[in-house]
Design a protein around this motif. Sequence first.
Motif, PDB file in Angstrom:
ATOM      1  N   GLY A   1       1.035  -1.104   0.006  1.00  0.00           N
ATOM      2  CA  GLY A   1      -0.125   0.300   0.223  1.00  0.00           C
ATOM      3  C   GLY A   1       0.870   0.946   0.025  1.00  0.00           C
ATOM      4  O   GLY A   1       2.420   0.857  -0.284  1.00  0.00           O
ATOM      5  N   LEU A   2       0.247   2.212   0.126  1.00  0.00           N
ATOM      6  CA  LEU A   2       0.512   3.532   0.691  1.00  0.00           C
ATOM      7  C   LEU A   2       1.167   4.303   1.344  1.00  0.00           C
ATOM      8  O   LEU A   2      -0.199   4.036   3.027  1.00  0.00           O
ATOM      9  CB  LEU A   2       0.540   5.054  -0.547  1.00  0.00           C
ATOM     10  N   LEU A   3       1.898   5.355   2.975  1.00  0.00           N
ATOM     11  CA  LEU A   3       2.016   5.611   3.501  1.00  0.00           C
ATOM     12  C   LEU A   3       2.081   7.627   3.828  1.00  0.00           C
ATOM     13  O   LEU A   3       2.887   7.361   2.403  1.00  0.00           O
ATOM     14  CB  LEU A   3       3.135   4.886   4.500  1.00  0.00           C
ATOM     15  N   VAL A   4       0.807   7.717   3.977  1.00  0.00           N
ATOM     16  CA  VAL A   4       1.177   9.387   3.850  1.00  0.00           C
ATOM     17  C   VAL A   4       1.589   9.695   4.875  1.00  0.00           C
ATOM     18  O   VAL A   4       1.683   9.591   6.055  1.00  0.00           O
ATOM     19  CB  VAL A   4      -0.826  10.038   3.493  1.00  0.00           C
ATOM     20  N   TRP A   5       2.746  10.680   5.405  1.00  0.00           N
ATOM     21  CA  TRP A   5       2.865  11.628   6.168  1.00  0.00           C
ATOM     22  C   TRP A   5       2.732  12.826   5.892  1.00  0.00           C
ATOM     23  O   TRP A   5       2.569  13.815   4.798  1.00  0.00           O
ATOM     24  CB  TRP A   5       4.979  11.220   6.381  1.00  0.00           C
ATOM     25  N   ARG A   6       2.996  13.335   7.487  1.00  0.00           N
ATOM     26  CA  ARG A   6       2.967  15.196   7.510  1.00  0.00           C
ATOM     27  C   ARG A   6       5.051  15.572   7.453  1.00  0.00           C
ATOM     28  O   ARG A   6       5.640  15.008   8.677  1.00  0.00           O
ATOM     29  CB  ARG A   6       2.553  15.484   8.123  1.00  0.00           C
ATOM     30  N   TYR A   7       5.762  16.519   6.890  1.00  0.00           N
ATOM     31  CA  TYR A   7       6.551  16.570   6.701  1.00  0.00           C
ATOM     32  C   TYR A   7       6.977  17.704   8.381  1.00  0.00           C
ATOM     33  O   TYR A   7       6.181  18.333   8.087  1.00  0.00           O
ATOM     34  CB  TYR A   7       7.202  17.080   6.268  1.00  0.00           C
ATOM     35  N   LEU A   8       7.330  17.318   9.293  1.00  0.00           N
ATOM     36  CA  LEU A   8       7.246  18.750  10.338  1.00  0.00           C
ATOM     37  C   LEU A   8       8.924  18.541  10.634  1.00  0.00           C
ATOM     38  O   LEU A   8       9.025  18.919  11.631  1.00  0.00           O
ATOM     39  CB  LEU A   8       6.925  17.548  11.251  1.00  0.00           C
TER      40      LEU A   8
ATOM     41  N   GLY B   1      11.954  17.793   9.699  1.00  0.00           N
ATOM     42  CA  GLY B   1      12.611  16.601  10.974  1.00  0.00           C
ATOM     43  C   GLY B   1      12.437  15.175  10.778  1.00  0.00           C
ATOM     44  O   GLY B   1      11.677  14.144   9.448  1.00  0.00           O
ATOM     45  N   PRO B   2      11.516  15.215  11.477  1.00  0.00           N
ATOM     46  CA  PRO B   2      10.619  13.722  12.200  1.00  0.00           C
ATOM     47  C   PRO B   2       9.298  14.282  10.559  1.00  0.00           C
ATOM     48  O   PRO B   2       8.771  14.895  10.860  1.00  0.00           O
ATOM     49  CB  PRO B   2      10.185  14.077  13.296  1.00  0.00           C
ATOM     50  N   TRP B   3       8.651  12.708  10.932  1.00  0.00           N
ATOM     51  CA  TRP B   3       7.502  12.699   9.654  1.00  0.00           C
ATOM     52  C   TRP B   3       6.482  12.470  10.788  1.00  0.00           C
ATOM     53  O   TRP B   3       6.864  11.491  11.803  1.00  0.00           O
ATOM     54  CB  TRP B   3       7.221  12.136   8.647  1.00  0.00           C
ATOM     55  N   GLU B   4       4.901  12.777  10.953  1.00  0.00           N
ATOM     56  CA  GLU B   4       3.758  11.937  11.416  1.00  0.00           C
ATOM     57  C   GLU B   4       2.665  11.508  10.554  1.00  0.00           C
ATOM     58  O   GLU B   4       2.716  11.912   9.926  1.00  0.00           O
ATOM     59  CB  GLU B   4       3.296  13.609  11.558  1.00  0.00           C
ATOM     60  N   PRO B   5       2.732  10.038  11.099  1.00  0.00           N
ATOM     61  CA  PRO B   5       2.300   9.338  10.447  1.00  0.00           C
ATOM     62  C   PRO B   5       0.599  10.173  10.230  1.00  0.00           C
ATOM     63  O   PRO B   5       0.339  10.856  11.303  1.00  0.00           O
ATOM     64  CB  PRO B   5       1.944   8.279  10.593  1.00  0.00           C
ATOM     65  N   VAL B   6      -0.289   9.627   8.323  1.00  0.00           N
ATOM     66  CA  VAL B   6      -0.987  10.346   8.545  1.00  0.00           C
ATOM     67  C   VAL B   6      -2.140   8.682   8.114  1.00  0.00           C
ATOM     68  O   VAL B   6      -2.991   9.315   8.374  1.00  0.00           O
ATOM     69  CB  VAL B   6      -1.265  11.291   7.570  1.00  0.00           C
ATOM     70  N   ALA B   7      -1.724   8.717   7.127  1.00  0.00           N
ATOM     71  CA  ALA B   7      -2.462   7.554   6.482  1.00  0.00           C
ATOM     72  C   ALA B   7      -2.099   6.161   5.905  1.00  0.00           C
ATOM     73  O   ALA B   7      -0.582   6.297   5.098  1.00  0.00           O
ATOM     74  CB  ALA B   7      -3.735   8.274   5.595  1.00  0.00           C
ATOM     75  N   ARG B   8      -2.714   5.455   6.646  1.00  0.00           N
ATOM     76  CA  ARG B   8      -1.740   3.923   5.673  1.00  0.00           C
ATOM     77  C   ARG B   8      -2.871   3.429   4.582  1.00  0.00           C
ATOM     78  O   ARG B   8      -4.099   3.805   5.417  1.00  0.00           O
ATOM     79  CB  ARG B   8      -1.790   2.876   6.258  1.00  0.00           C
ATOM     80  N   LEU B   9      -2.702   3.595   3.493  1.00  0.00           N
ATOM     81  CA  LEU B   9      -3.379   3.264   2.389  1.00  0.00           C
ATOM     82  C   LEU B   9      -3.544   1.660   1.488  1.00  0.00           C
ATOM     83  O   LEU B   9      -2.391   1.626   0.417  1.00  0.00           O
ATOM     84  CB  LEU B   9      -3.681   4.295   1.794  1.00  0.00           C
ATOM     85  N   PRO B  10      -4.192   0.931   1.846  1.00  0.00           N
ATOM     86  CA  PRO B  10      -3.786  -0.684   1.524  1.00  0.00           C
ATOM     87  C   PRO B  10      -4.047  -0.645   0.357  1.00  0.00           C
ATOM     88  O   PRO B  10      -4.836  -0.448  -0.611  1.00  0.00           O
ATOM     89  CB  PRO B  10      -4.826  -1.427   2.119  1.00  0.00           C
ATOM     90  N   PHE B  11      -3.094  -1.341  -0.691  1.00  0.00           N
ATOM     91  CA  PHE B  11      -4.027  -1.298  -2.141  1.00  0.00           C
ATOM     92  C   PHE B  11      -4.812  -2.657  -2.988  1.00  0.00           C
ATOM     93  O   PHE B  11      -4.652  -4.055  -1.926  1.00  0.00           O
ATOM     94  CB  PHE B  11      -2.620  -1.884  -2.841  1.00  0.00           C
ATOM     95  N   GLY B  12      -6.190  -2.606  -3.273  1.00  0.00           N
ATOM     96  CA  GLY B  12      -6.823  -3.287  -3.494  1.00  0.00           C
ATOM     97  C   GLY B  12      -8.199  -3.547  -2.227  1.00  0.00           C
ATOM     98  O   GLY B  12      -8.464  -4.330  -2.852  1.00  0.00           O
TER      99      GLY B  12
END
Length: 173
Positions: free
Chosen positions: A150-157, A159-170
Amino acid sequence: MAAAPPFIVTAALEDSAFDWFDDLRRAHFPPERNKVPAHLTLFHQLPGEHEAQVAETLKAACQAAAGPMAMTVRGPWSLGRGVAFRLASPDVESLRGRLAQAFEPWLTAQDKAPFRPHITVQNKVEPDQAKALLEALQHDFQPFEIEAVGLLVWRYLGGPWEPVARLPFGETR
């Protein structure tokens, strides 16, 4: 008013592959610089102020995918002051190309550049330290298969990244 922090989009790897790459990264990346887990970046900077459009485009692309996408880990590669593993996947590269077309008005120069899929396990070290790791990883290396799930969406902060979403394929939701 400050602009919304940008988004980073990475491939979600199957657990065993993620663990293998992340263990290497934690072992070889300078700890003070290792702010994020091992990752395969598809987009480095998508505009935070267009969150709804970015989210809808990514969700639709993931729902349209047939399922996990095979990737070949082709081998370690020198970054000069670090080491990454090159990856090959016609399916992931095609998905990234379609998404790049959808996001074209917002792409930075880095995201407009040719896509060279890789996972960095070491960076910002002395060249001889990087060369030693490269040689160690090349010894007896054989290409192997992993999956992007799938895809992972992060917010750039900054330096560190904050997880926003995990989107599975299919998966449809």
